[in-house]
Design a protein around this motif. Structure first.
Motif, PDB file in Angstrom:
ATOM      1  N   VAL A   1      50.180  35.404  11.422  1.00 36.24           N
ATOM      2  CA  VAL A   1      49.480  34.410  10.614  1.00 36.24           C
ATOM      3  C   VAL A   1      48.404  35.123   9.812  1.00 36.24           C
ATOM      4  O   VAL A   1      47.527  35.789  10.376  1.00 36.24           O
ATOM      5  CB  VAL A   1      48.841  33.319  11.495  1.00 36.24           C
ATOM      6  N   GLU A   2      48.492  35.009   8.496  1.00 35.28           N
ATOM      7  CA  GLU A   2      47.497  35.613   7.606  1.00 35.28           C
ATOM      8  C   GLU A   2      46.582  34.503   7.088  1.00 35.28           C
ATOM      9  O   GLU A   2      46.992  33.641   6.306  1.00 35.28           O
ATOM     10  CB  GLU A   2      48.182  36.325   6.437  1.00 35.28           C
ATOM     11  N   LYS A   3      45.345  34.540   7.541  1.00 40.71           N
ATOM     12  CA  LYS A   3      44.410  33.458   7.220  1.00 40.71           C
ATOM     13  C   LYS A   3      44.040  33.442   5.735  1.00 40.71           C
ATOM     14  O   LYS A   3      43.861  32.369   5.137  1.00 40.71           O
ATOM     15  CB  LYS A   3      43.159  33.591   8.085  1.00 40.71           C
ATOM     16  N   LYS A   4      43.925  34.611   5.128  1.00 39.33           N
ATOM     17  CA  LYS A   4      43.502  34.673   3.727  1.00 39.33           C
ATOM     18  C   LYS A   4      44.475  33.943   2.809  1.00 39.33           C
ATOM     19  O   LYS A   4      44.071  33.194   1.912  1.00 39.33           O
ATOM     20  CB  LYS A   4      43.356  36.128   3.284  1.00 39.33           C
ATOM     21  N   SER A   5      45.767  34.153   3.022  1.00 37.16           N
ATOM     22  CA  SER A   5      46.775  33.515   2.171  1.00 37.16           C
ATOM     23  C   SER A   5      47.267  32.186   2.721  1.00 37.16           C
ATOM     24  O   SER A   5      48.032  31.485   2.056  1.00 37.16           O
ATOM     25  CB  SER A   5      47.971  34.454   2.000  1.00 37.16           C
ATOM     26  N   GLN A   6      46.838  31.855   3.978  1.00 38.12           N
ATOM     27  CA  GLN A   6      47.320  30.648   4.652  1.00 38.12           C
ATOM     28  C   GLN A   6      48.854  30.635   4.705  1.00 38.12           C
ATOM     29  O   GLN A   6      49.508  29.646   4.385  1.00 38.12           O
ATOM     30  CB  GLN A   6      46.798  29.385   3.958  1.00 38.12           C
ATOM     31  N   MET A   7      49.375  31.787   5.161  1.00 36.92           N
ATOM     32  CA  MET A   7      50.817  31.938   5.296  1.00 36.92           C
ATOM     33  C   MET A   7      51.168  32.435   6.698  1.00 36.92           C
ATOM     34  O   MET A   7      50.412  33.191   7.319  1.00 36.92           O
ATOM     35  CB  MET A   7      51.361  32.938   4.266  1.00 36.92           C
ATOM     36  N   LEU A   8      52.329  31.991   7.185  1.00 41.57           N
ATOM     37  CA  LEU A   8      52.869  32.448   8.462  1.00 41.57           C
ATOM     38  C   LEU A   8      54.173  33.203   8.180  1.00 41.57           C
ATOM     39  O   LEU A   8      55.024  32.731   7.417  1.00 41.57           O
ATOM     40  CB  LEU A   8      53.137  31.260   9.379  1.00 41.57           C
ATOM     41  N   TYR A   9      54.314  34.377   8.805  1.00 40.58           N
ATOM     42  CA  TYR A   9      55.499  35.203   8.636  1.00 40.58           C
ATOM     43  C   TYR A   9      56.122  35.491  10.002  1.00 40.58           C
ATOM     44  O   TYR A   9      55.422  35.646  10.995  1.00 40.58           O
ATOM     45  CB  TYR A   9      55.153  36.540   7.969  1.00 40.58           C
ATOM     46  N   VAL A  10      57.435  35.589  10.036  1.00 40.02           N
ATOM     47  CA  VAL A  10      58.151  36.008  11.243  1.00 40.02           C
ATOM     48  C   VAL A  10      58.936  37.263  10.921  1.00 40.02           C
ATOM     49  O   VAL A  10      59.689  37.298   9.940  1.00 40.02           O
ATOM     50  CB  VAL A  10      59.114  34.917  11.745  1.00 40.02           C
ATOM     51  N   TYR A  11      58.743  38.297  11.753  1.00 42.81           N
ATOM     52  CA  TYR A  11      59.499  39.543  11.622  1.00 42.81           C
ATOM     53  C   TYR A  11      60.392  39.695  12.849  1.00 42.81           C
ATOM     54  O   TYR A  11      60.007  39.303  13.955  1.00 42.81           O
ATOM     55  CB  TYR A  11      58.556  40.738  11.499  1.00 42.81           C
ATOM     56  N   SER A  12      61.566  40.274  12.639  1.00 43.54           N
ATOM     57  CA  SER A  12      62.550  40.385  13.705  1.00 43.54           C
ATOM     58  C   SER A  12      62.991  41.827  13.898  1.00 43.54           C
ATOM     59  O   SER A  12      63.161  42.570  12.914  1.00 43.54           O
ATOM     60  CB  SER A  12      63.773  39.522  13.388  1.00 43.54           C
ATOM     61  N   GLU A  13      63.201  42.204  15.145  1.00 44.56           N
ATOM     62  CA  GLU A  13      63.722  43.533  15.450  1.00 44.56           C
ATOM     63  C   GLU A  13      65.129  43.685  14.887  1.00 44.56           C
ATOM     64  O   GLU A  13      65.529  44.784  14.467  1.00 44.56           O
ATOM     65  CB  GLU A  13      63.709  43.729  16.979  1.00 44.56           C
ATOM     66  N   LYS A  14      65.877  42.610  14.843  1.00 43.83           N
ATOM     67  CA  LYS A  14      67.273  42.691  14.403  1.00 43.83           C
ATOM     68  C   LYS A  14      67.401  43.073  12.933  1.00 43.83           C
ATOM     69  O   LYS A  14      68.323  43.791  12.546  1.00 43.83           O
ATOM     70  CB  LYS A  14      67.971  41.341  14.630  1.00 43.83           C
ATOM     71  N   THR A  15      66.502  42.580  12.087  1.00 38.57           N
ATOM     72  CA  THR A  15      66.638  42.769  10.640  1.00 38.57           C
ATOM     73  C   THR A  15      65.707  43.831  10.085  1.00 38.57           C
ATOM     74  O   THR A  15      65.723  44.101   8.887  1.00 38.57           O
ATOM     75  CB  THR A  15      66.371  41.436   9.917  1.00 38.57           C
ATOM     76  N   GLY A  16      64.859  44.435  10.941  1.00 36.90           N
ATOM     77  CA  GLY A  16      63.927  45.437  10.443  1.00 36.90           C
ATOM     78  C   GLY A  16      62.611  44.815  10.018  1.00 36.90           C
ATOM     79  O   GLY A  16      62.441  43.594  10.004  1.00 36.90           O
ATOM     80  N   LEU A  17      61.678  45.677   9.624  1.00 36.34           N
ATOM     81  CA  LEU A  17      60.311  45.230   9.369  1.00 36.34           C
ATOM     82  C   LEU A  17      59.954  45.187   7.883  1.00 36.34           C
ATOM     83  O   LEU A  17      58.802  44.900   7.535  1.00 36.34           O
ATOM     84  CB  LEU A  17      59.332  46.177  10.087  1.00 36.34           C
ATOM     85  N   GLU A  18      60.926  45.485   7.015  1.00 38.78           N
ATOM     86  CA  GLU A  18      60.594  45.559   5.585  1.00 38.78           C
ATOM     87  C   GLU A  18      60.290  44.196   4.985  1.00 38.78           C
ATOM     88  O   GLU A  18      59.530  44.093   4.032  1.00 38.78           O
ATOM     89  CB  GLU A  18      61.753  46.228   4.818  1.00 38.78           C
ATOM     90  N   SER A  19      60.883  43.138   5.544  1.00 36.92           N
ATOM     91  CA  SER A  19      60.612  41.800   5.008  1.00 36.92           C
ATOM     92  C   SER A  19      60.763  40.775   6.122  1.00 36.92           C
ATOM     93  O   SER A  19      61.519  40.979   7.070  1.00 36.92           O
ATOM     94  CB  SER A  19      61.569  41.472   3.858  1.00 36.92           C
ATOM     95  N   PRO A  20      60.039  39.666   6.020  1.00 35.32           N
ATOM     96  CA  PRO A  20      60.107  38.640   7.077  1.00 35.32           C
ATOM     97  C   PRO A  20      61.436  37.899   7.051  1.00 35.32           C
ATOM     98  O   PRO A  20      62.075  37.761   6.009  1.00 35.32           O
ATOM     99  CB  PRO A  20      58.941  37.715   6.731  1.00 35.32           C
ATOM    100  N   VAL A  21      61.834  37.408   8.219  1.00 39.60           N
ATOM    101  CA  VAL A  21      63.047  36.595   8.299  1.00 39.60           C
ATOM    102  C   VAL A  21      62.734  35.120   8.095  1.00 39.60           C
ATOM    103  O   VAL A  21      63.641  34.312   7.884  1.00 39.60           O
ATOM    104  CB  VAL A  21      63.755  36.793   9.658  1.00 39.60           C
ATOM    105  N   PHE A  22      61.458  34.782   8.185  1.00 36.83           N
ATOM    106  CA  PHE A  22      61.036  33.389   7.973  1.00 36.83           C
ATOM    107  C   PHE A  22      59.585  33.417   7.529  1.00 36.83           C
ATOM    108  O   PHE A  22      58.791  34.252   7.981  1.00 36.83           O
ATOM    109  CB  PHE A  22      61.167  32.595   9.270  1.00 36.83           C
ATOM    110  N   GLN A  23      59.236  32.518   6.629  1.00 30.80           N
ATOM    111  CA  GLN A  23      57.843  32.394   6.209  1.00 30.80           C
ATOM    112  C   GLN A  23      57.589  30.981   5.725  1.00 30.80           C
ATOM    113  O   GLN A  23      58.506  30.292   5.261  1.00 30.80           O
ATOM    114  CB  GLN A  23      57.493  33.400   5.113  1.00 30.80           C
ATOM    115  N   CYS A  24      56.352  30.545   5.874  1.00 21.60           N
ATOM    116  CA  CYS A  24      56.005  29.207   5.429  1.00 21.60           C
ATOM    117  C   CYS A  24      54.490  29.097   5.310  1.00 21.60           C
ATOM    118  O   CYS A  24      53.749  29.880   5.912  1.00 21.60           O
ATOM    119  CB  CYS A  24      56.535  28.154   6.410  1.00 21.60           C
ATOM    120  N   PRO A  25      54.002  28.120   4.554  1.00 23.84           N
ATOM    121  CA  PRO A  25      52.553  27.887   4.493  1.00 23.84           C
ATOM    122  C   PRO A  25      52.036  27.379   5.837  1.00 23.84           C
ATOM    123  O   PRO A  25      52.770  26.746   6.610  1.00 23.84           O
ATOM    124  CB  PRO A  25      52.408  26.806   3.410  1.00 23.84           C
ATOM    125  N   CYS A  26      50.781  27.651   6.112  1.00 22.85           N
ATOM    126  CA  CYS A  26      50.160  27.142   7.330  1.00 22.85           C
ATOM    127  C   CYS A  26      48.724  26.737   7.011  1.00 22.85           C
ATOM    128  O   CYS A  26      48.221  26.982   5.919  1.00 22.85           O
ATOM    129  CB  CYS A  26      50.175  28.199   8.442  1.00 22.85           C
TER     130      CYS A  26
END
Length: 440
Positions: free
Chosen positions: A49-74
């Motif tokens: 959870v990044e408070k500055k941008s008010q965004m939530l990101y999910v990273y997965s071991e299966k797909t690597g760390l270069e980009s999130p597998v899910f993201q949404c506003p929070c």
């Protein structure tokens, strides 16, 4: 003639650059992955959870760390900064783990259709005197607005439902930061290898080195409870007699996460003979800081213990007893329990009483009162039948705890549930010292 006009990018490249910034903010910095994600275990995910941008990101071991597998506003706390006390309407910053899940039928409307509880305040928060509780990720029954919560992380209902697919309780970390810091894969690999070496050295000190060598892996500001060390030292020597090939502390499914100068490790910990079956101890958390370029443990705990180790002893001590325990003693204590049930079933209450120590206590009654009550029941009922199954004998420092499923039936009453008997040796015989019952 050379133009001094600042060159401009073609429109297509500009659009692509903006898209890259949105999908992977670290790309603007020439870095590729969040620096917090030192190591994600196999088949695990991480929530940031990044408070500055008010965004939530999910990273997965299966797909690597270069980009999130899910993201949404929070939406995080109405007031900026990390949480320090109850009621300050701030969202904490740190590495936390999700502990419980609630569906909408158990929630008030303000929490939306689903909610997950976190372990704030964690070990380090408590050491720093931080207060407050009930920091959740949850849905909401109103329009989502930035920085509009009392300290929780709020999502639109559709997003909390989607997020639930990525969460494993007691394993998926929730990392909350003001702003995500990005780094290169190479630097992340270096950090991962450094922590792996440190944990390997720590485990080697635990299994084969001295008290002072073991303590050298701890920050001087944190003094761990070492009351178990002398017992462990004695037991590890006995274990080597039975297992001369040696044994290891095994750390598996290891997740390593960094935030605010502290590295948080969560792993499955086992005691494993080199020629035998390993004994699972539980999920272990480490909080590791840096001092003078060296890694040092600033805190540790068993986040969850294996169910077998609920006798009050540290799991490592209980497990080490199992490495060298006399299997015939296991059979003896279980046989004693079965003979005790037989005496009870036959209503031979004098023999029944002989299975208890003189200082037996249960439900506030000593042995005399306890046996008196049982004799009264034996006279009251026409018959009594006590049986059990799934017997497990776990050695303790001064005896055994035998746990099993007990079935009780009489002419006037029947029930079943979990039974635990603490047995100690008195005058060469196993006797019941304590008794615990949990009906179903």
């Amino acid at each position: 003639m050379i133009s001094k006009t600042k060159p401009t990018l073609p429109m297509g490249i500009m659009i692509l650059s903006v898209w890259l910034l949105w999908i992977c903010p670290g790309a603007a910095l020439g870095a590729s992955v969040p620096g917090a994600l030192i190591r994600i275990p196999e088949n695990e995910n991480v929530i940031i959870v990044e408070k500055k941008s008010q965004m939530l990101y999910v990273y997965s071991e299966k797909t690597g760390l270069e980009s999130p597998v899910f993201q949404c506003p929070c939406s995080t706390g109405a007031n900026p900064g990390p949480k320090t006390q109850a009621g300050d309407k701030r969202t904490p910053e740190g590495v936390y783990f999700l502990k419980g899940e609630f569906e909408d039928r158990y929630l008030t409307p303000v929490y939306g259709e689903k909610a997950f509880t976190s372990d704030y305040p964690n070990f380090l928060d408590l050491r720093l005197g931080k207060q407050g509780s009930s920091i959740w990720i949850h849905g909401t029954d109103k329009a989502l607005k930035p920085m509009d919560s009392n300290g929780c992380v709020a999502l639109e209902n559709k997003n909390i439902i989607a997020l639930s697919d990525y969460i494993h309780l007691d394993a998926t970390p929730l990392i909350i930061v003001e702003q995500i810091e990005y780094t290169s894969i190479d630097k992340l690999t270096q950090s991962r290898e450094k922590i792996a070496r440190f944990l390997e050295q720590w485990s080697r000190a635990l299994t084969s080195q001295s008290y002072h060598a073991y303590l050298s892996y701890y920050d001087s500001s944190y003094l761990p409870d070492m009351s178990w060390w002398e017992t462990w030292l004695s037991l590890r020597g006995k274990a080597l007699v039975k297992h001369p090939e040696g044994y290891d502390i095994v750390l598996e499914n290891t997740g390593v996460y960094a935030q605010g100068g502290v590295t948080v490790v969560l792993c499955d910990m086992s005691l494993s003979p080199k020629n035998g079956n390993k004994i699972y101890l539980g999920k272990r958390q480490f909080f590791i800081g840096q001092k003078g370029g060296s890694s040092l443990i600033q805190g540790e705990l068993f986040q969850t213990k294996a169910k077998a180790f609920d006798t009050g002893e540290p799991p490592l001590i209980a497990a080490s007893r199992m490495l060298f325990q006399d299997q015939s003693a296991d059979k003896q204590v279980v046989q004693t329990v079965q003979e005790w049930m037989a005496a009870w079933s036959s209503k031979n209450m004098d023999k029944y009483a002989q299975f208890y120590t003189g200082d037996f206590v249960c439900d506030g009654m000593g042995k005399t009162a306890w046996v008196k009550r049982k004799k009264k029941l034996a006279r009251k009922y026409e018959y009594i039948l006590v049986t059990g199954k799934n017997f497990k004998a776990l050695p303790t420092e001064d005896g055994y705890v035998v746990s099993f499923v007990q079935y009780y039936e009489s002419s006037g009453f029947s029930t079943h549930g979990k039974k635990k008997l603490k047995l100690v040796k008195r005058d060469g015989e196993w006797k019941i010292f304590r008794e615990n019952w949990k009906g179903k």
